[in-house]
Motif scaffolding. Structure first.
Motif, PDB file in Angstrom:
ATOM      1  N   PHE A 152      -7.340   0.523  -5.074  1.00  0.00           N
ATOM      2  CA  PHE A 152      -5.923   0.231  -4.823  1.00  0.00           C
ATOM      3  C   PHE A 152      -5.751  -0.599  -3.550  1.00  0.00           C
ATOM      4  CE2 PHE A 152      -1.957   1.736  -2.751  1.00  0.00           C
ATOM      5  CZ  PHE A 152      -1.041   1.249  -3.670  1.00  0.00           C
ATOM      6  N   ILE A 153      -6.460  -0.188  -2.503  1.00  0.00           N
ATOM      7  CA  ILE A 153      -6.331  -0.922  -1.237  1.00  0.00           C
ATOM      8  C   ILE A 153      -6.872  -2.341  -1.397  1.00  0.00           C
ATOM      9  CG2 ILE A 153      -7.079  -1.012   1.164  1.00  0.00           C
ATOM     10  CD1 ILE A 153      -7.045   2.021   1.203  1.00  0.00           C
ATOM     11  N   LYS A 210     -11.466  -3.452  -9.945  1.00  0.00           N
ATOM     12  CA  LYS A 210     -11.416  -2.839 -11.272  1.00  0.00           C
ATOM     13  C   LYS A 210     -12.691  -2.007 -11.495  1.00  0.00           C
ATOM     14  CE  LYS A 210      -8.948  -2.463 -14.527  1.00  0.00           C
ATOM     15  NZ  LYS A 210      -7.494  -2.466 -14.468  1.00  0.00           N
ATOM     16  N   ILE A 247      -3.756  -9.360  -2.658  1.00  0.00           N
ATOM     17  CA  ILE A 247      -2.418  -9.948  -2.677  1.00  0.00           C
ATOM     18  C   ILE A 247      -2.018 -10.402  -1.270  1.00  0.00           C
ATOM     19  CG2 ILE A 247       0.027  -9.525  -3.188  1.00  0.00           C
ATOM     20  CD1 ILE A 247      -1.549  -9.258  -5.695  1.00  0.00           C
ATOM     21  N   LEU A 288       0.808  -1.226   0.000  1.00  0.00           N
ATOM     22  CA  LEU A 288       0.000   0.000   0.000  1.00  0.00           C
ATOM     23  C   LEU A 288       0.842   1.277   0.000  1.00  0.00           C
ATOM     24  CD1 LEU A 288      -2.939  -1.002   2.395  1.00  0.00           C
ATOM     25  CD2 LEU A 288      -2.731  -1.247  -0.080  1.00  0.00           C
ATOM     26  N   GLN A 308      -6.935  -4.184  -4.082  1.00  0.00           N
ATOM     27  CA  GLN A 308      -5.955  -4.992  -4.816  1.00  0.00           C
ATOM     28  C   GLN A 308      -4.835  -5.420  -3.883  1.00  0.00           C
ATOM     29  OE1 GLN A 308      -4.955  -3.436  -8.924  1.00  0.00           O
ATOM     30  NE2 GLN A 308      -6.289  -1.806  -8.278  1.00  0.00           N
ATOM     31  N   GLY A 309      -4.369  -4.483  -3.059  1.00  0.00           N
ATOM     32  CA  GLY A 309      -3.314  -4.813  -2.105  1.00  0.00           C
ATOM     33  C   GLY A 309      -3.791  -5.866  -1.114  1.00  0.00           C
ATOM     34  N   GLU A 340     -12.777   1.110  -9.482  1.00  0.00           N
ATOM     35  CA  GLU A 340     -11.752   2.019  -9.975  1.00  0.00           C
ATOM     36  C   GLU A 340     -12.277   2.808 -11.169  1.00  0.00           C
ATOM     37  OE1 GLU A 340      -7.754   0.368 -10.461  1.00  0.00           O
ATOM     38  OE2 GLU A 340      -7.661   1.564 -12.285  1.00  0.00           O
ATOM     39  N   LEU A 341     -12.969   2.123 -12.046  1.00  0.00           N
ATOM     40  CA  LEU A 341     -13.536   2.808 -13.214  1.00  0.00           C
ATOM     41  C   LEU A 341     -14.586   3.827 -12.779  1.00  0.00           C
ATOM     42  CD1 LEU A 341     -13.802  -0.166 -15.724  1.00  0.00           C
ATOM     43  CD2 LEU A 341     -12.155   1.717 -15.720  1.00  0.00           C
ATOM     44  N   GLU A 342     -15.221   3.547 -11.642  1.00  0.00           N
ATOM     45  CA  GLU A 342     -16.220   4.497 -11.145  1.00  0.00           C
ATOM     46  C   GLU A 342     -15.580   5.673 -10.395  1.00  0.00           C
ATOM     47  OE1 GLU A 342     -19.423   0.888 -10.397  1.00  0.00           O
ATOM     48  OE2 GLU A 342     -18.548   1.947  -8.697  1.00  0.00           O
ATOM     49  N   GLY A 343     -14.278   5.617 -10.242  1.00  0.00           N
ATOM     50  CA  GLY A 343     -13.594   6.751  -9.617  1.00  0.00           C
ATOM     51  C   GLY A 343     -13.151   6.525  -8.183  1.00  0.00           C
ATOM     52  N   SER A 344     -13.388   5.314  -7.646  1.00  0.00           N
ATOM     53  CA  SER A 344     -12.916   5.062  -6.272  1.00  0.00           C
ATOM     54  C   SER A 344     -11.497   4.511  -6.323  1.00  0.00           C
ATOM     55  CB  SER A 344     -13.831   4.066  -5.570  1.00  0.00           C
ATOM     56  OG  SER A 344     -15.091   4.625  -5.394  1.00  0.00           O
ATOM     57  N   TYR A 345     -10.562   5.387  -6.654  1.00  0.00           N
ATOM     58  CA  TYR A 345      -9.190   4.937  -6.864  1.00  0.00           C
ATOM     59  C   TYR A 345      -8.561   4.372  -5.607  1.00  0.00           C
ATOM     60  CZ  TYR A 345      -9.562   7.831 -11.076  1.00  0.00           C
ATOM     61  OH  TYR A 345      -9.938   8.390 -12.244  1.00  0.00           O
ATOM     62  N   LYS A 346      -8.770   5.074  -4.515  1.00  0.00           N
ATOM     63  CA  LYS A 346      -8.097   4.661  -3.291  1.00  0.00           C
ATOM     64  C   LYS A 346      -8.591   3.297  -2.843  1.00  0.00           C
ATOM     65  CE  LYS A 346      -9.259   6.264   0.709  1.00  0.00           C
ATOM     66  NZ  LYS A 346      -9.481   7.119   1.870  1.00  0.00           N
ATOM     67  N   ASP A 347      -9.896   3.131  -2.782  1.00  0.00           N
ATOM     68  CA  ASP A 347     -10.441   1.853  -2.339  1.00  0.00           C
ATOM     69  C   ASP A 347     -10.013   0.728  -3.274  1.00  0.00           C
ATOM     70  OD1 ASP A 347     -11.546   3.212  -0.307  1.00  0.00           O
ATOM     71  OD2 ASP A 347     -13.639   2.793  -0.790  1.00  0.00           O
TER      72      ASP A 347
END
Lengths: 839, 266
Positions: free
Chosen positions: B162-163, B150, B169, B44, B165-166, B153-160
């Motif tokens: 990204f978290i 994904k 993993i 993160l 995806q982390g 993210e397309l809807e604009g929730s970049y932070k969530d």
């Protein structure tokens, strides 16, 4: 002769000696549970006056023997709060009475020795931990103060204070006890300044001093927390600020690894001797880790050195939040932020009405970031209980707003409730004679109890608001006389509100000439009463005029008021046009109105601005406005709440494209810098990107066909065989929110797919990502394949297994065009920026 | 064979050689195996030591943790993550650099590189010349959570996004840690004890696990062997042309019980 005069007399001749540590001495006795009256009281040293009075008397005696002029009662923790932890809160009064008597008996064996009733900070804090209210704190100190006073203490020592609001509570408890007993003794206030130069609750010595300076204090000093050496700076500041005697009684250095203080009596005393030599001390002693041996040395070290002399210091307007605020002639006037006001800001009102205090706090914070130096807070509304709102909102403010506060209310109860949450020195807004003397006197009492300054409105009980210059002079003179001479308010705590009325007075003949009268009255008052300050609510002057004209008139009016000597302005600094950007003919038109308020001048002015198309206004001047700054900071802070309304305001004067290219790009630029400096973390950058996305999606539908905001196009891919795309996604988001168009081919992309996509999308750069060593190798083949196809567009490569060396030695030689190693997404952005700036 | 790899202990025997496919997990139990530094600092991008930051109550760290915990709750409430695991023990023996695995009566061979300098280590040294056993595991956090990330993210929730995806993993790594723990219990190397959810992953244990592509066993092609004997297709984990796993949030590993098994570079 009373104690105060006696002390003053002695202190003219020499530095007085305060005793050393009590706890340190008690430890020497190795007391056991039974000494404390049983296991349940073990460690409650304040109880020893009951269970082992012989020990306490002996310690007093030791300190007296070595020449302490002032000994402290063994009551550091003897408030009902602390004693309550041992189930002894009922004994508070009794223990303090006993402790005072023990110390008095000990001191009586000598001549001219004094007993100070010690009042420690308690274990709770109104500001820091917010685990107690002001009233509870005061009531916990009260039985202590009463016991000490009735036990015969010669003075009070409110000490080791780490929270200035706790001090105010202790001070009020002392005052209540004095009133009850009918005796008044000198009060010494001692704060505890930690290594960083601040109290636990945040104030430094300057702010602390300003906050308590108006209280009825005999001497001010510092104790505990650090050793004598560490007090160099704060002691010098205090010396420059204080007209009353000052003192220190520090620890024997900083605690060592096992929590003991090991500065020797010689080391300790030598530093205090230096301060005495420099003429910085009126009293001195020791705190934790100091013993009679230290005090002997201190006495020797200050022997024969003259006590600090103070003349009259210049008086000036001073308020404080966490820091002190004094006027600076270079940046006059002091700006008072006006938007945290339920009567002046619709948004703030709706948030408070809806109980959304955290969101309301954002409004207040924004006022701070837009340059306010004092915050005006008004929670007076018909829809909710003002005091309840204060009790919810002010604790939040005290946690996150460091500025001095201006408490804006007509209710004395509300003002007092707010002051009980305010650490620093606040301003009451306002007092006047509109509702007669009873209310005025109540508010004056509050000013004194809490050491607040006040805005005084030129409103009397006869004619109401003072409109003309003559009336303003008359009311000012009367109020000054009342406040200063009758009620003893220091002039520097008085801020006269000279009142501003709209120039658009219509047919009301009474209002003609008011704006000129306001400007002239400021000039007059600064000459007549130079110690008082003046304040104006600037924007009232243009009420009712066309919006484009309001800013011009406000700005010109503001300019003239400042020239006349205005000290404080309630204004939104961001909406003021810079005076020097206003065309001369418009300044002339505005001045014409201010001077004459004639219908003719008003009509000319209104027509001029009514005809003006606001969108043709100077973009730079517009960019200085609040919505732009607000949007920029929303991007940096990643907050979405105000974005749409900021944009809508901006859209009145800017095209969507202009907003993106200026405000939004500036915001993201700032984000990039903060990330580079490690002041932002990845997830925060993403939050900022979310704000940009929201803003752009609001603006995009408003853009004209064919209009595009994208700078350049970048193609991104995770290379063949590799499925890791978090890093690549990050790059895409960052590039997109910085105005680049991104074509993301996804994962597992081979060189043939890449070349096909390049032909289709015609990107300006290609970014390759891959986590594995194998992926790094594949990037070399991609570069080779590009070369074969004669593709020379810039290549950015990044990924966990890549190293700058590998890029330099393997990929670069294989490629036709430029190759750049991107350490992370933000580095990728700066590379892309650099490539296209060069181009 | 170096001193470190001598078989001076009784070889453990797993309580079953059955292939185990597990689809039903308590996510909180899996998450208790997450290493905080791995999740917060590596995945993160938190830029300081996360543990120290927690102790110092640094606002940035606390805000990030709050986000992570909120998303964990959302994952559970909305059933966003379909974790799966397959694992099995096999009889085996080693000769020189090769491990011979008994797969349904036929031999499957894994060949490992040996260090060219002292102490000349090779993974096959951790297996006895006869009658030994070895484990394999493949685990995944599933494609569903990555698809969801994904989408938002397309809807604009970049932070969530990204978290999440982390977290996916980190969950696959934690699940590998947990299954490995389970396998040690099956081998009788550890007693089964109740673990609290805030315990963090076990730090010291017997044996070690290795994933292909890492220094001790760099040959990604050997992933084929795992796919041959474990058939992770059943839990929807497949290999790319370069033997990487899809979905991304998956882990495959080979598990040794040898007490001195450690990581080394070839």
């Amino acid at each position: 002769m009373n104690i105060e005069s006696k002390l003053t007399e002695i202190m003219k001749k020499r530095i007085l000696i305060i005793d050393g540590g009590m706890g340190t001495m008690i430890q020497r006795y190795n007391l056991r549970a039974e000494d404390f009256g049983g296991e349940q009281y073990e460690g409650c040293t304040d109880y020893l006056v009951e269970t082992r009075p012989d020990v306490i008397s002996e310690i007093h005696d030791e300190y007296l023997k070595v020449g302490s002029d002032i000994i402290e009662t063994n009551t550091f923790g003897a408030t009902s709060i602390v004693l309550g932890e041992y189930g002894l809160s009922e004994n508070t009064y009794k223990l303090n009475l006993k402790a005072a008597k023990l110390a008095k008996e000990a001191a009586a064996k000598y001549e001219n020795r004094f007993v100070a009733g010690s009042m420690g900070p308690t274990t709770k804090s109104i500001v820091v931990t917010q685990d107690i209210t002001f009233d509870e704190m005061r009531d916990s100190y009260y039985p202590q103060a009463l016991g000490l006073l009735e036990g015969g203490v010669d003075l009070f020592l409110i000490e080791t204070a780490h929270d200035t609001l706790n001090i105010k509570a202790a001070y009020q408890a002392v005052k209540m006890a004095e009133e009850k007993v009918g005796i008044k003794v000198p009060i010494l206030l001692s704060t505890s300044i930690a290594m960083a130069g601040r109290m636990l609750a945040g104030q430094d010595i300057d702010a602390f001093f300003s906050t308590i300076n108006g209280l009825d204090i005999f001497a001010i000093g510092m104790n505990c927390a650090v050793g004598p050496k560490d007090l160099h700076e704060p002691l010098n500041s205090l010396n420059q600020l204080s007209e009353v005697p000052i003192f220190i009684f520090p620890n024997a250095g900083l605690p060592n690894d096992i929590g003991e203080y090991d500065e020797t009596p010689e080391e300790f005393a030598s530093q205090i001797g230096k301060y005495a030599e420099a003429g910085l001390l009126n009293l001195a002693g020791g705190c934790c880790g100091t013993t009679p041996e230290h005090i002997i040395k201190v006495k020797e070290a200050v022997e024969g050195k003259p006590p600090r002399q103070v003349g009259d210091l210049p008086k000036q307007f001073t308020v404080a939040g966490v820091d002190r605020l004094v006027p600076d002639d270079k940046i006059k006037p002091i700006v008072v932020g006006e938007r945290s006001n339920v009567q002046g800001s619709r948004r703030f009102r709706e948030l408070i009405r809806g109980g959304q205090f955290e969101e309301a706090l954002e409004v207040s914070k924004q006022q701070v970031s837009s340059g306010s130096q004092i915050l005006d807070i008004c929670l007076e509304d018909t829809e909710f209980n003002e005091i309840e709102a204060i009790n919810t909102y002010f604790p939040l403010l005290s946690k996150s707003i460091k500025l001095p506060l201006m408490i804006d209310s007509t209710s004395p109860d509300a003002v007092e409730a707010a002051l009980k949450h305010t650490q620093g020195k606040a301003i009451i807004n306002s007092i006047n004679l509109e509702s007669g003397f009873e209310k005025l006197e109540r508010l004056i009492g509050i000013m004194k109890d809490y050491n607040a300054a006040a805005v005084v409105g030129l409103i009397d009980e006869i004619e109401g608001m003072a409109l003309t210059l003559e009336k303003k002079k008359e009311v000012t003179t009367r109020f000054y006389d009342l406040l200063v001479n009758k009620y003893g308010i220091p002039p520097e705590d008085i801020i006269f509100d000279m009142l501003v009325f709209t120039v658009d007075s219509g047919n009301d003949e009474k209002l003609k000439g008011t704006s000129r009268a306001t400007i002239d009255s400021i000039k007059w008052i600064k000459e007549t009463y130079p110690q008082v300050s003046t304040i104006l609510g600037i924007s009232n002057v243009s009420f009712g005029l066309p919006p484009a004209g309001r800013e011009v008139l406000n700005s010109v009016f503001f300019y003239h008021c400042v020239q006349a000597g205005l000290d404080l302005a309630i204004v939104n600094p961001a909406t003021l046009m810079r005076y020097n950007t206003i065309p001369p003919e418009e300044i002339k038109m505005a001045e014409e109105i201010l001077n004459s308020q004639s219908l003719e001048a008003l009509t000319t002015f209104s027509n001029h601005f009514r005809d003006r198309d606001p969108s043709k206004d100077n973009v730079i001047a517009r960019a200085n406005m609040t919505p732009s700054e607000s949007l920029e900071s929303a991007i940096v802070n990643g907050t979405k709440t105000e974005v749409i309304s900021d944009l809508d305001e901006l859209l009145e004067t800017m095209t969507p494209l202009e907003i993106i290219n200026t405000v939004i790009m500036r915001g993201m630029g700032e984000v990039g810098i903060l990330f580079e400096q490690a002041k932002m973390i990845v997830t925060e950058v993403l939050q900022s990107a979310e704000v940009v996305k929201l803003a752009i999606s609001h603006l995009e539908p408003l853009m004209l066909t064919g209009e595009t905001f994208t700078k350049k196009k970048v193609l991104l891919a995770t290379v063949k065989g590799d499925v890791h795309d978090i890093g690549k996604n990050l790059v895409r988001i960052i590039l997109e929110s910085n105005g680049y168009a991104v074509v993301d081919l996804g994962i597992r992309i081979d060189s043939t797919q890449l070349i096909r996509a390049i032909q289709e999308h015609k990107p300006d750069a290609v970014g390759l990502s891959g986590l594995l060593v194998k992926s790094s190798r594949y990037m070399v083949s991609v570069a080779e394949h590009f070369k074969e196809e004669n593709i020379d567009i810039p290549l950015l490569v990044g990924g966990a297994a890549l190293t700058p060396k590998f890029v330099e030695n393997e990929i670069k030689p294989a490629a036709l065009g430029q190759v750049h190693y991107a350490r992370d997404a933000m580095a990728g952005l700066s590379i892309v920026n650099m490539i296209f700036e060069e181009a | 064979m170096t001193d470190d790899t001598k078989m001076e202990f009784e070889l453990p025997i797993p309580n079953t050689f059955e292939r185990i496919v597990k689809l039903d997990f308590n996510l909180r139990e899996i998450w208790s195996y997450i290493r905080l530094t791995f999740l917060y600092q590596k995945l993160l991008g938190y830029n300081k030591n996360i543990r120290a930051s927690i102790i110092n109550k640094e606002p940035k760290a606390l805000a990030l943790i709050e986000d992570v915990e909120r998303l964990k709750n959302q994952i559970i409430d909305e059933n966003l993550m379909q974790v799966k695991a397959v694992y099995q023990f096999f009889k085996c023996h080693a000769i020189n650099n090769e491990i011979f695995i008994d797969f349904n009566g036929k031999e499957v061979v894994l060949n490992f590189p040996r260090q060219e300098n002292d102490p000349f280590l090779c993974l096959s040294d951790y297996v006895a010349k006869s009658n030994d056993t070895i484990g394999f595991l493949v685990v995944t956090a599933g494609h569903e959570i990555l698809d969801y990330a994904k989408k938002i993210e397309l809807e604009g929730s970049y932070k969530d996004a990204f978290i999440l995806q982390g977290l996916a993993i980190a969950t696959s790594e934690a699940l590998a840690e947990m299954i490995h723990h389970q396998m040690r219990i099956m081998w009788g190397l550890e007693e089964k004890v109740e673990r609290s959810y805030d315990a963090g992953p076990p730090r010291k244990y017997l044996g070690n696990r290795y994933s292909f592509g890492y220094p001790s066993c760099p040959n990604m092609e050997d992933q084929e062997v795992i796919w041959q004997i474990l058939q992770p297709e059943e839990i929807e984990v497949t290999l790319t042309e370069s033997y990487m796993m899809i979905p991304e949030a998956s882990v495959s590993a080979i598990v040794f019980h040898h007490p001195n098994a450690k990581y080394f570079n070839i």
